[in-house]
Design a protein around this motif. Structure first.
Motif, PDB file in Angstrom:
ATOM      1  N   PRO A 352       0.805  -1.231   0.000  1.00  0.00           N
ATOM      2  CA  PRO A 352       0.000   0.000   0.000  1.00  0.00           C
ATOM      3  C   PRO A 352       0.837   1.280   0.000  1.00  0.00           C
ATOM      4  O   PRO A 352       0.465   2.265  -0.656  1.00  0.00           O
ATOM      5  CB  PRO A 352      -0.820  -0.119   1.290  1.00  0.00           C
ATOM      6  CG  PRO A 352      -0.917  -1.586   1.546  1.00  0.00           C
ATOM      7  CD  PRO A 352       0.379  -2.159   1.060  1.00  0.00           C
ATOM      8  N   GLN A 353       1.956   1.271   0.708  1.00  0.00           N
ATOM      9  CA  GLN A 353       2.769   2.490   0.773  1.00  0.00           C
ATOM     10  C   GLN A 353       3.341   2.853  -0.596  1.00  0.00           C
ATOM     11  O   GLN A 353       3.402   4.035  -0.959  1.00  0.00           O
ATOM     12  CB  GLN A 353       3.905   2.321   1.782  1.00  0.00           C
ATOM     13  CG  GLN A 353       4.715   3.591   1.981  1.00  0.00           C
ATOM     14  CD  GLN A 353       5.733   3.459   3.104  1.00  0.00           C
ATOM     15  OE1 GLN A 353       5.649   2.551   3.918  1.00  0.00           O
ATOM     16  NE2 GLN A 353       6.695   4.354   3.140  1.00  0.00           N
ATOM     17  N   ASP A 354       3.725   1.859  -1.360  1.00  0.00           N
ATOM     18  CA  ASP A 354       4.235   2.131  -2.706  1.00  0.00           C
ATOM     19  C   ASP A 354       3.153   2.760  -3.577  1.00  0.00           C
ATOM     20  O   ASP A 354       3.422   3.697  -4.352  1.00  0.00           O
ATOM     21  CB  ASP A 354       4.751   0.839  -3.350  1.00  0.00           C
ATOM     22  CG  ASP A 354       5.969   0.269  -2.644  1.00  0.00           C
ATOM     23  OD1 ASP A 354       6.698   1.060  -2.016  1.00  0.00           O
ATOM     24  OD2 ASP A 354       6.176  -0.956  -2.696  1.00  0.00           O
ATOM     25  N   LEU A 355       1.932   2.245  -3.458  1.00  0.00           N
ATOM     26  CA  LEU A 355       0.827   2.845  -4.196  1.00  0.00           C
ATOM     27  C   LEU A 355       0.616   4.299  -3.795  1.00  0.00           C
ATOM     28  O   LEU A 355       0.432   5.178  -4.638  1.00  0.00           O
ATOM     29  CB  LEU A 355      -0.471   2.065  -3.932  1.00  0.00           C
ATOM     30  CG  LEU A 355      -0.790   0.855  -4.795  1.00  0.00           C
ATOM     31  CD1 LEU A 355      -2.137   0.285  -4.382  1.00  0.00           C
ATOM     32  CD2 LEU A 355      -0.779   1.205  -6.274  1.00  0.00           C
ATOM     33  N   GLY A 356       0.640   4.530  -2.472  1.00  0.00           N
ATOM     34  CA  GLY A 356       0.421   5.882  -1.973  1.00  0.00           C
ATOM     35  C   GLY A 356       1.448   6.875  -2.480  1.00  0.00           C
ATOM     36  O   GLY A 356       1.110   8.019  -2.823  1.00  0.00           O
ATOM     37  N   ILE A 357       2.704   6.455  -2.540  1.00  0.00           N
ATOM     38  CA  ILE A 357       3.778   7.338  -3.015  1.00  0.00           C
ATOM     39  C   ILE A 357       3.589   7.674  -4.491  1.00  0.00           C
ATOM     40  O   ILE A 357       3.700   8.845  -4.905  1.00  0.00           O
ATOM     41  CB  ILE A 357       5.152   6.671  -2.775  1.00  0.00           C
ATOM     42  CG1 ILE A 357       5.449   6.603  -1.270  1.00  0.00           C
ATOM     43  CG2 ILE A 357       6.252   7.439  -3.504  1.00  0.00           C
ATOM     44  CD1 ILE A 357       6.659   5.766  -0.923  1.00  0.00           C
ATOM     45  N   LEU A 358       3.283   6.677  -5.296  1.00  0.00           N
ATOM     46  CA  LEU A 358       3.112   6.919  -6.729  1.00  0.00           C
ATOM     47  C   LEU A 358       1.859   7.746  -7.015  1.00  0.00           C
ATOM     48  O   LEU A 358       1.854   8.575  -7.933  1.00  0.00           O
ATOM     49  CB  LEU A 358       3.073   5.593  -7.481  1.00  0.00           C
ATOM     50  CG  LEU A 358       4.392   4.815  -7.514  1.00  0.00           C
ATOM     51  CD1 LEU A 358       4.233   3.504  -8.256  1.00  0.00           C
ATOM     52  CD2 LEU A 358       5.506   5.649  -8.153  1.00  0.00           C
ATOM     53  N   LEU A 359       0.807   7.536  -6.229  1.00  0.00           N
ATOM     54  CA  LEU A 359      -0.381   8.369  -6.402  1.00  0.00           C
ATOM     55  C   LEU A 359      -0.094   9.813  -6.009  1.00  0.00           C
ATOM     56  O   LEU A 359      -0.561  10.756  -6.674  1.00  0.00           O
ATOM     57  CB  LEU A 359      -1.536   7.811  -5.567  1.00  0.00           C
ATOM     58  CG  LEU A 359      -2.162   6.510  -6.068  1.00  0.00           C
ATOM     59  CD1 LEU A 359      -3.157   5.970  -5.049  1.00  0.00           C
ATOM     60  CD2 LEU A 359      -2.846   6.706  -7.422  1.00  0.00           C
ATOM     61  N   ASP A 360       0.671  10.001  -4.951  1.00  0.00           N
ATOM     62  CA  ASP A 360       1.023  11.361  -4.530  1.00  0.00           C
ATOM     63  C   ASP A 360       1.809  12.085  -5.617  1.00  0.00           C
ATOM     64  O   ASP A 360       1.681  13.304  -5.779  1.00  0.00           O
ATOM     65  CB  ASP A 360       1.830  11.313  -3.229  1.00  0.00           C
ATOM     66  CG  ASP A 360       2.202  12.699  -2.729  1.00  0.00           C
ATOM     67  OD1 ASP A 360       1.284  13.496  -2.462  1.00  0.00           O
ATOM     68  OD2 ASP A 360       3.419  12.993  -2.625  1.00  0.00           O
ATOM     69  N   ASN A 361       2.617  11.353  -6.367  1.00  0.00           N
ATOM     70  CA  ASN A 361       3.356  11.966  -7.476  1.00  0.00           C
ATOM     71  C   ASN A 361       2.425  12.527  -8.546  1.00  0.00           C
ATOM     72  O   ASN A 361       2.828  13.366  -9.344  1.00  0.00           O
ATOM     73  CB  ASN A 361       4.307  10.950  -8.113  1.00  0.00           C
ATOM     74  CG  ASN A 361       5.503  10.642  -7.224  1.00  0.00           C
ATOM     75  OD1 ASN A 361       5.857  11.431  -6.344  1.00  0.00           O
ATOM     76  ND2 ASN A 361       6.115   9.475  -7.428  1.00  0.00           N
ATOM     77  N   ARG A 362       1.187  12.072  -8.549  1.00  0.00           N
ATOM     78  CA  ARG A 362       0.180  12.567  -9.486  1.00  0.00           C
ATOM     79  C   ARG A 362      -0.805  13.514  -8.803  1.00  0.00           C
ATOM     80  O   ARG A 362      -1.864  13.822  -9.354  1.00  0.00           O
ATOM     81  CB  ARG A 362      -0.571  11.384 -10.117  1.00  0.00           C
ATOM     82  CG  ARG A 362       0.335  10.443 -10.903  1.00  0.00           C
ATOM     83  CD  ARG A 362      -0.407   9.185 -11.324  1.00  0.00           C
ATOM     84  NE  ARG A 362      -1.436   9.463 -12.315  1.00  0.00           N
ATOM     85  CZ  ARG A 362      -1.255   9.375 -13.637  1.00  0.00           C
ATOM     86  NH1 ARG A 362      -0.074   9.010 -14.134  1.00  0.00           N
ATOM     87  NH2 ARG A 362      -2.247   9.630 -14.479  1.00  0.00           N
ATOM     88  N   GLY A 363      -0.472  13.948  -7.582  1.00  0.00           N
ATOM     89  CA  GLY A 363      -1.303  14.907  -6.859  1.00  0.00           C
ATOM     90  C   GLY A 363      -2.496  14.294  -6.159  1.00  0.00           C
ATOM     91  O   GLY A 363      -3.404  15.022  -5.720  1.00  0.00           O
ATOM     92  N   ILE A 364      -2.518  12.954  -6.042  1.00  0.00           N
ATOM     93  CA  ILE A 364      -3.665  12.254  -5.462  1.00  0.00           C
ATOM     94  C   ILE A 364      -3.336  11.864  -4.024  1.00  0.00           C
ATOM     95  O   ILE A 364      -2.397  11.103  -3.774  1.00  0.00           O
ATOM     96  CB  ILE A 364      -4.022  11.007  -6.286  1.00  0.00           C
ATOM     97  CG1 ILE A 364      -4.312  11.406  -7.742  1.00  0.00           C
ATOM     98  CG2 ILE A 364      -5.201  10.267  -5.671  1.00  0.00           C
ATOM     99  CD1 ILE A 364      -4.395  10.234  -8.701  1.00  0.00           C
ATOM    100  N   ALA A 365      -4.104  12.379  -3.080  1.00  0.00           N
ATOM    101  CA  ALA A 365      -3.869  12.138  -1.662  1.00  0.00           C
ATOM    102  C   ALA A 365      -4.794  11.037  -1.157  1.00  0.00           C
ATOM    103  O   ALA A 365      -6.016  11.218  -1.095  1.00  0.00           O
ATOM    104  CB  ALA A 365      -4.098  13.421  -0.851  1.00  0.00           C
ATOM    105  N   VAL A 366      -4.205   9.879  -0.831  1.00  0.00           N
ATOM    106  CA  VAL A 366      -4.934   8.790  -0.193  1.00  0.00           C
ATOM    107  C   VAL A 366      -4.195   8.424   1.085  1.00  0.00           C
ATOM    108  O   VAL A 366      -3.096   8.905   1.348  1.00  0.00           O
ATOM    109  CB  VAL A 366      -5.053   7.552  -1.113  1.00  0.00           C
ATOM    110  CG1 VAL A 366      -5.881   7.868  -2.345  1.00  0.00           C
ATOM    111  CG2 VAL A 366      -3.670   7.033  -1.500  1.00  0.00           C
TER     112      VAL A 366
END
Length: 414
Positions: A352-366
């Motif tokens: 999950p943390q890897d997903l969160g980091i890559l989503l944050d790179n696209r401006g998506i906060a989860v």
């Protein structure tokens, strides 16, 4: 993508979004997509203005002064109490205690009512989906008193096994403390049934309303709960403020929580007499500015209407669920029939943390991790989930951005 039929929205989401300054910012060169509302909601301009107005216009301590600023501040502070009373339909304004948040509200009950009423051999019941804030205080109390902590199990969809709950109840049960809406799963628990069964067994009931108060109409009198706690920051309000509701006769019988100014009537070196409710539990200078701004947040919600907000959020939740279920290897954790707008999931072979980091790179906060519900994650044999949680300003377009971000992240990680 498989398009879910869109429910005609009862609210103008574009107009509402314009009231939240932070939603116009960029994150790493991308428009912010804020999907971490179960952790904290963003604040509308009216809440920010209320904070600024207090500090620039009538900053003063409350309840103690007779000068104009003190009287204005006191009136504004106590107006929030009246508004909060109506918001959850408490019978009396003195049943509304201001705290720092849900966590402090639960701890207040554990440290006061609990230490007064729980004895060795007694039992306290919680559920398998509790936030740590509704586990640890009761563990501390049970260890201190020699009491026993019992846990209501859940099924694979994340729903309480109510028949098991009924079996746990006995004449040893002193307190039942359960979450209204799971912050990790979105499950809406049948708290009215839980309360009624507990009362039949002679137990007192505490409801953790941190997640439910923003999504659902709350009527503490209809629920007949003995205690109810919530936090302002999940209600589009400031951090560091919460409400503990308690039935007046129970609050009056409980010992004090903290000693200091305002919670007293008279102090001598020989003896202290305590103040009436609600001030008995509000020692010291409170978080005046944020309590005042909390009223602006409640007014904001009331103006839109809880039912309208819930309808919009359910549309976003259903759309998001339909889209995420199309992603290969993604598994939604928490499929209760009754759900609030929280969507937790895992992806095969992806942390999950890897997903969160890559989503944050696209401006998506989860949010990623165990969400302060580690025993719940252990129940599902997972280290944690990725969680998207929705609010009044969430949109289907943001869900589309999440889906695209997830597909890209999974492609990179696998």
């Amino acid at each position: 993508m498989i398009a879910a039929a869109q429910i005609a929205s009862p609210i103008d989401v574009a107009r509402i979004r314009q009231q939240f300054p932070i939603l116009s910012r960029m994150v790493k060169g991308k428009p912010l997509v804020y999907l971490d509302n179960a952790a904290t909601s963003q604040k509308p301009q009216v809440v920010i203005d209320a904070l600024v107005d207090y500090y620039t216009g009538y900053n003063a301590n409350i309840h103690r002064g007779i000068h104009t600023l003190a009287e204005e501040a006191t009136a504004a502070f106590e107006s929030t109490r009246d508004t909060a009373q109506r918001f959850i339909n408490a019978a009396l304004r003195e049943e509304i205690i201001f705290t720092r948040g849900t966590t402090e509200g639960i701890n207040l009950v554990a440290y006061t009512w609990g230490r007064q009423n729980v004895q060795a051999g007694d039992e306290i019941i919680i559920s398998a989906m509790e936030h740590h804030s509704n586990i640890v205080p009761w563990q501390i109390l049970c260890e201190e008193k020699g009491a026993n902590l019992k846990v209501i199990p859940i099924n694979d969809d994340g729903e309480l096994l109510m028949e098991e709950y009924e079996r746990l109840l006995s004449n040893k049960t002193k307190l039942v403390s359960v979450v209204h809406v799971s912050n990790s799963l979105g499950t809406i628990n049948p708290v009215k049934q839980i309360i009624d069964l507990a009362h039949q067994a002679g137990a007192v009931v505490m409801i953790d309303g941190a997640q439910s108060t923003v999504h659902m109409n709350i009527d503490v009198q209809a629920l007949d709960c003995d205690f109810f706690a919530c936090s302002a920051h999940k209600l589009y309000g400031p951090t560091g403020v919460g409400v503990l509701y308690g039935k007046k006769h129970i609050l009056e019988a409980m010992p004090v929580f903290m000693g200091g100014g305002e919670m007293i009537k008279e102090v001598t070196f020989a003896k202290t007499t305590y103040n009436d409710l609600p001030y008995k539990y509000e020692a010291g200078t409170p978080n005046i500015a944020d309590v005042i701004a909390f009223k602006a947040a409640i007014d904001f919600i009331n103006e839109i209407g809880k039912a309208n907000i819930a309808q919009h959020e359910q549309d976003v939740l259903q759309y998001a669920t339909a889209q995420l279920e199309q992603i290969h290897g993604l598994h939604i954790v928490g499929k209760a029939v009754e759900k609030a707008s929280v969507l937790s999931f895992t992806v095969d072979k992806v942390h999950p943390q890897d997903l969160g980091i890559l989503l944050d790179n696209r401006g998506i906060a989860v949010r990623t991790g165990h969400h302060c519900t580690q025993p719940l994650m252990d129940r599902f044999c997972i280290p944690g989930t990725t969680r998207a949680s929705f609010a009044v300003y969430s949109t289907r377009e943001e869900v589309d951005a999440l889906v695209a971000g997830l597909q890209k992240a999974i492609q990179l990680l696998l």
